[in-house]
Scaffold this motif. Structure first.
Motif, PDB file in Angstrom:
ATOM      1  N   TRP A  60       0.817  -1.219   0.000  1.00 29.45           N
ATOM      2  CA  TRP A  60       0.000   0.000   0.000  1.00 29.45           C
ATOM      3  C   TRP A  60       0.846   1.262   0.000  1.00 29.45           C
ATOM      4  O   TRP A  60       0.461   2.265  -0.600  1.00 29.45           O
ATOM      5  CB  TRP A  60      -1.002  -0.022   1.157  1.00 29.45           C
ATOM      6  CG  TRP A  60      -2.060  -1.045   0.900  1.00 29.45           C
ATOM      7  CD1 TRP A  60      -2.233  -2.233   1.535  1.00 29.45           C
ATOM      8  CD2 TRP A  60      -3.070  -0.997  -0.132  1.00 29.45           C
ATOM      9  NE1 TRP A  60      -3.272  -2.937   0.970  1.00 29.45           N
ATOM     10  CE2 TRP A  60      -3.811  -2.201  -0.049  1.00 29.45           C
ATOM     11  CE3 TRP A  60      -3.414  -0.080  -1.126  1.00 29.45           C
ATOM     12  CZ2 TRP A  60      -4.871  -2.497  -0.899  1.00 29.45           C
ATOM     13  CZ3 TRP A  60      -4.466  -0.374  -1.965  1.00 29.45           C
ATOM     14  CH2 TRP A  60      -5.186  -1.571  -1.854  1.00 29.45           C
ATOM     15  N   SER A  61       2.008   1.217   0.650  1.00 31.96           N
ATOM     16  CA  SER A  61       2.877   2.392   0.606  1.00 31.96           C
ATOM     17  C   SER A  61       3.333   2.653  -0.818  1.00 31.96           C
ATOM     18  O   SER A  61       3.414   3.804  -1.259  1.00 31.96           O
ATOM     19  CB  SER A  61       4.096   2.202   1.498  1.00 31.96           C
ATOM     20  OG  SER A  61       3.699   1.917   2.803  1.00 31.96           O
ATOM     21  N   GLY A  62       3.630   1.585  -1.565  1.00 33.09           N
ATOM     22  CA  GLY A  62       4.020   1.733  -2.968  1.00 33.09           C
ATOM     23  C   GLY A  62       2.899   2.356  -3.780  1.00 33.09           C
ATOM     24  O   GLY A  62       3.120   3.305  -4.552  1.00 33.09           O
ATOM     25  N   LEU A  63       1.683   1.857  -3.573  1.00 33.11           N
ATOM     26  CA  LEU A  63       0.540   2.376  -4.341  1.00 33.11           C
ATOM     27  C   LEU A  63       0.205   3.812  -3.952  1.00 33.11           C
ATOM     28  O   LEU A  63      -0.141   4.633  -4.809  1.00 33.11           O
ATOM     29  CB  LEU A  63      -0.679   1.465  -4.144  1.00 33.11           C
ATOM     30  CG  LEU A  63      -0.543   0.074  -4.772  1.00 33.11           C
ATOM     31  CD1 LEU A  63      -1.723  -0.804  -4.394  1.00 33.11           C
ATOM     32  CD2 LEU A  63      -0.427   0.181  -6.292  1.00 33.11           C
ATOM     33  N   PHE A  64       0.322   4.132  -2.647  1.00 34.17           N
ATOM     34  CA  PHE A  64       0.023   5.497  -2.213  1.00 34.17           C
ATOM     35  C   PHE A  64       1.030   6.483  -2.800  1.00 34.17           C
ATOM     36  O   PHE A  64       0.688   7.624  -3.124  1.00 34.17           O
ATOM     37  CB  PHE A  64       0.015   5.595  -0.684  1.00 34.17           C
ATOM     38  CG  PHE A  64      -1.215   5.006  -0.056  1.00 34.17           C
ATOM     39  CD1 PHE A  64      -2.483   5.273  -0.575  1.00 34.17           C
ATOM     40  CD2 PHE A  64      -1.134   4.183   1.054  1.00 34.17           C
ATOM     41  CE1 PHE A  64      -3.618   4.730  -0.009  1.00 34.17           C
ATOM     42  CE2 PHE A  64      -2.267   3.629   1.624  1.00 34.17           C
ATOM     43  CZ  PHE A  64      -3.514   3.906   1.091  1.00 34.17           C
ATOM     44  N   LYS A  65       2.264   6.037  -2.926  1.00 32.77           N
ATOM     45  CA  LYS A  65       3.273   6.913  -3.541  1.00 32.77           C
ATOM     46  C   LYS A  65       2.908   7.205  -4.988  1.00 32.77           C
ATOM     47  O   LYS A  65       3.053   8.333  -5.458  1.00 32.77           O
ATOM     48  CB  LYS A  65       4.654   6.239  -3.425  1.00 32.77           C
ATOM     49  CG  LYS A  65       5.819   7.095  -3.882  1.00 32.77           C
ATOM     50  CD  LYS A  65       5.897   8.435  -3.179  1.00 32.77           C
ATOM     51  CE  LYS A  65       6.802   8.399  -1.978  1.00 32.77           C
ATOM     52  NZ  LYS A  65       6.867   9.679  -1.269  1.00 32.77           N
ATOM     53  N   VAL A  66       2.389   6.174  -5.685  1.00 38.44           N
ATOM     54  CA  VAL A  66       1.933   6.379  -7.062  1.00 38.44           C
ATOM     55  C   VAL A  66       0.803   7.416  -7.076  1.00 38.44           C
ATOM     56  O   VAL A  66       0.807   8.350  -7.888  1.00 38.44           O
ATOM     57  CB  VAL A  66       1.457   5.047  -7.691  1.00 38.44           C
ATOM     58  CG1 VAL A  66       0.863   5.294  -9.075  1.00 38.44           C
ATOM     59  CG2 VAL A  66       2.601   4.051  -7.779  1.00 38.44           C
ATOM     60  N   ALA A  67      -0.142   7.296  -6.127  1.00 34.34           N
ATOM     61  CA  ALA A  67      -1.264   8.244  -6.051  1.00 34.34           C
ATOM     62  C   ALA A  67      -0.763   9.654  -5.782  1.00 34.34           C
ATOM     63  O   ALA A  67      -1.238  10.629  -6.373  1.00 34.34           O
ATOM     64  CB  ALA A  67      -2.233   7.806  -4.956  1.00 34.34           C
ATOM     65  N   GLU A  68       0.247   9.772  -4.909  1.00 32.00           N
ATOM     66  CA  GLU A  68       0.797  11.076  -4.566  1.00 32.00           C
ATOM     67  C   GLU A  68       1.452  11.713  -5.788  1.00 32.00           C
ATOM     68  O   GLU A  68       1.225  12.889  -6.085  1.00 32.00           O
ATOM     69  CB  GLU A  68       1.806  10.875  -3.431  1.00 32.00           C
ATOM     70  CG  GLU A  68       2.201  12.140  -2.719  1.00 32.00           C
ATOM     71  CD  GLU A  68       3.394  11.889  -1.799  1.00 32.00           C
ATOM     72  OE1 GLU A  68       3.445  10.836  -1.139  1.00 32.00           O
ATOM     73  OE2 GLU A  68       4.281  12.760  -1.781  1.00 32.00           O
ATOM     74  N   LYS A  69       2.255  10.920  -6.525  1.00 29.21           N
ATOM     75  CA  LYS A  69       2.947  11.442  -7.710  1.00 29.21           C
ATOM     76  C   LYS A  69       1.967  11.815  -8.807  1.00 29.21           C
ATOM     77  O   LYS A  69       2.251  12.684  -9.635  1.00 29.21           O
ATOM     78  CB  LYS A  69       3.937  10.403  -8.244  1.00 29.21           C
ATOM     79  CG  LYS A  69       5.044  10.068  -7.274  1.00 29.21           C
ATOM     80  CD  LYS A  69       6.325  10.775  -7.616  1.00 29.21           C
ATOM     81  CE  LYS A  69       7.205  10.756  -6.401  1.00 29.21           C
ATOM     82  NZ  LYS A  69       8.592  10.782  -6.578  1.00 29.21           N
ATOM     83  N   ALA A  70       0.809  11.143  -8.839  1.00 28.97           N
ATOM     84  CA  ALA A  70      -0.204  11.457  -9.843  1.00 28.97           C
ATOM     85  C   ALA A  70      -0.992  12.704  -9.452  1.00 28.97           C
ATOM     86  O   ALA A  70      -1.912  13.105 -10.160  1.00 28.97           O
ATOM     87  CB  ALA A  70      -1.134  10.267 -10.031  1.00 28.97           C
TER      88      ALA A  70
ATOM     89  N   ALA B 138       7.819   5.176  -8.803  1.00 29.25           N
ATOM     90  CA  ALA B 138       7.074   5.677  -7.652  1.00 29.25           C
ATOM     91  C   ALA B 138       6.750   4.537  -6.688  1.00 29.25           C
ATOM     92  O   ALA B 138       6.886   4.681  -5.467  1.00 29.25           O
ATOM     93  CB  ALA B 138       5.787   6.363  -8.112  1.00 29.25           C
ATOM     94  N   PHE B 139       6.342   3.397  -7.244  1.00 24.19           N
ATOM     95  CA  PHE B 139       6.005   2.239  -6.414  1.00 24.19           C
ATOM     96  C   PHE B 139       7.219   1.825  -5.581  1.00 24.19           C
ATOM     97  O   PHE B 139       7.122   1.621  -4.369  1.00 24.19           O
ATOM     98  CB  PHE B 139       5.537   1.076  -7.293  1.00 24.19           C
ATOM     99  CG  PHE B 139       5.054  -0.110  -6.516  1.00 24.19           C
ATOM    100  CD1 PHE B 139       3.777  -0.126  -5.967  1.00 24.19           C
ATOM    101  CD2 PHE B 139       5.879  -1.207  -6.316  1.00 24.19           C
ATOM    102  CE1 PHE B 139       3.328  -1.218  -5.241  1.00 24.19           C
ATOM    103  CE2 PHE B 139       5.437  -2.312  -5.593  1.00 24.19           C
ATOM    104  CZ  PHE B 139       4.159  -2.309  -5.050  1.00 24.19           C
ATOM    105  N   ILE B 140       8.374   1.753  -6.241  1.00 28.34           N
ATOM    106  CA  ILE B 140       9.596   1.335  -5.542  1.00 28.34           C
ATOM    107  C   ILE B 140       9.976   2.338  -4.463  1.00 28.34           C
ATOM    108  O   ILE B 140      10.347   1.962  -3.352  1.00 28.34           O
ATOM    109  CB  ILE B 140      10.731   1.132  -6.572  1.00 28.34           C
ATOM    110  CG1 ILE B 140      10.458  -0.177  -7.311  1.00 28.34           C
ATOM    111  CG2 ILE B 140      12.098   1.120  -5.900  1.00 28.34           C
ATOM    112  CD1 ILE B 140      11.371  -0.450  -8.449  1.00 28.34           C
TER     113      ILE B 140
END
Lengths: 193, 167
Positions: free
Chosen positions: A58-68, B29-31
Motif C-alpha cells: 500500500w505504501s508503494g501504491l500510495f506513492k503512485v497516487a501522490e505522484k499522480a 514511484a512504487f519502488i
C-alpha cells in the motif's frame, strides 16, 4: 517535542511490566516470566514481518497516487470546507489540508511533519490553543482513513477469510468520530475559555 | 461485504492507469513508496517490542485476565465484550500496543469472530489520542490546551461506540 509523550509512555511501560513481573514473582513462576519476556520481543519481530507485506504494497501504491497529484487535488478540494471549521485558518490552510489528506491515505508518517507545520502557523505564541488549533488537533485525533492497512495485515496474518471485510464499518465509524470531534470542539470551545 | 474484494483490484487498476496518463513513472514511484515503508517498519519494531513485552508479561502472569474479569461485568452492561476492554484502554496511548493487542485477540478468538471484527474496527476507526495531542501541543509549547483534549476523547469514544455497533 516528544518529551510529554515519551514521559507518559515511560510510566505506562514501567507500570505494566512491573505488574506482570510482580504477579509472576508472587506465584514463584520465574520460568514463566522468562518465557513471557522472550515471547514479547520475538513476537514483535514476527508481527513486523506479518505487517510488512501489505504495508509495503500500500505504501508503494500510495506513492503512485501522490505522484499522480491525487493528494494535492484532495487538499485543494478540502480548503473551503476546512475554513468553515477553522475560521482563522490563514496560511495554515496548505499544511492542514496536506496533513488531513496524508492521514486519509494512511500515510501517518508523512502526515506528522505537515501537522507540526500546521500548528506552528496556527499558534499565536501565547501558550494557549485557539479555537482553530483545538479543532485541528481534535480532528487529528479522530482517524478518518481510507484503508486501515495495518489492521488488514494483522487480519490476513491471523487467517481471516475476509481481511478487507472491516473496511466499510471502519470508515463509517471513523467518520462518526470526526463528526463528534468537530461538534464537541465547537461546543466545548464556547465553554472552556 | 464481498464487493470489497472486487472493489480493491478495480481501484488499484484505475489508479495505475490514471497515474500512467498523468505521465508518472509508476514503477519508480512504487519502488520509492515501498522503500519508505521499510524505513517506517524498522522504526516501528522497537516500539512493538516494548509493548509486546509488557503485554506478554501481563497475559502470561494472569494479571490481564484478572483485570478483564474485574471490569467485564460493568463493560458487558454497556455492550462491550470482556476481551475488548484492555484493547480500548490501551488504544489512546499506543498504536503499536493496540496493534499487538489486536493480534492477540484475533489469534485467540478468530479474525472473523464477532469479537475479532469488533476489535479490528475499533483499532481502525480510532487514533492514539494522547500521542497526537502531546506531539502537536508539545511542538508549539502550548500548555492551555482548552477543549482539544476533551473533544479528542469524546471523538474516540464515539468512534469506538459506532464501531462496536457496525462491526
Amino acid at each position: 517535542m516528544y518529551a510529554y509523550f515519551s514521559g507518559m509512555m515511560n510510566w505506562v511501560f514501567v507500570i505494566l511490566t512491573a505488574i506482570g513481573l510482580a504477579v509472576f514473582a508472587a506465584k514463584g513462576d520465574g520460568e514463566g516470566a522468562m518465557t513471557a519476556l522472550a515471547e514479547g520481543t520475538g513476537g514483535a519481530l514476527q508481527l513486523t514481518l506479518e505487517l510488512a507485506g501489505p504495508f509495503m504494497l500500500w505504501s508503494g501504491l500510495f506513492k503512485v497516487a501522490e505522484k499522480a497529484g491525487l493528494t494535492e487535488s484532495l487538499s485543494r478540494l478540502m480548503r473551503k470546507p476546512l475554513s468553515l471549521l477553522m475560521p482563522d485558518l490563514g496560511d495554515a490552510a496548505a499544511p492542514v489540508s496536506l496533513n488531513l489528506a496524508a492521514n486519509f491515505f494512511g500515510l501517518g508518517n508523512a502526515a506528522t511533519p505537515f501537522g507540526i507545520e500546521a500548528v506552528r502557523r496556527l499558534d499565536r505564541g501565547d501558550g494557549r490553543a485557539s479555537d482553530s488549533m483545538a479543532m485541528f488537533i481534535a480532528l487529528n485525533a479522530s482517524a478518518v482513513e481510507l484503508l486501515p492497512t495495518s489492521v488488514i495485515a494483522v487480519r490476513a496474518a491471523c487467517g481471516s477469510a475476509d481481511p478487507y471485510g472491516i473496511v466499510v464499518p471502519t470508515f463509517i465509524a471513523s467518520l462518526a468520530a470526526a463528526f463528534a470531534a468537530v461538534v464537541s470542539a465547537k461546543l466545548l470551545g464556547k465553554v472552556i475559555k | 461485504m464481498k464487493w470489497s474484494t472486487l472493489a480493491i483490484p478495480v481501484l488499484v487498476a484505475v489508479l495505475l492507469v490514471y497515474a500512467l496518463v498523468k505521465k508518472v513513472n509508476v514503477y519508480k514511484a512504487f519502488i520509492e513508496g515501498v522503500g519508505e515503508s521499510l524505513r517506517s517498519l524498522v522504526s516501528l519494531l522497537p516500539y512493538l517490542a516494548a509493548m509486546l513485552t509488557a503485554i506478554s508479561l501481563l497475559k502470561g502472569s494472569g494479571a490481564l485476565s484478572f483485570f478483564t474479569g474485574l471490569i467485564s461485568p460493568i463493560a458487558e452492561k454497556v455492550g462491550v465484550k470482556a476481551p475488548l476492554v484492555p484493547l480500548i484502554a490501551l488504544r489512546p496511548f499506543s498504536g503499536s500496543g493496540a496493534l499487538a493487542m489486536l493480534k492477540e485477540i484475533l489469534s485467540e478468538y478468530g479474525a472473523d469472530s464477532p469479537v475479532g471484527r469488533e476489535a479490528s474496527v475499533i483499532v481502525g476507526s480510532t487514533e492514539t489520542v494522547f500521542y497526537t495531542v502531546s506531539v502537536y501541543f508539545g511542538a508549539v509549547g502550548v500548555t492551555k490546551t482548552r477543549q482539544a483534549v476533551p473533544a479528542a476523547i469524546i471523538s474516540g469514544l464515539v468512534g469506538t461506540a459506532v464501531g462496536l455497533v457496525l462491526a
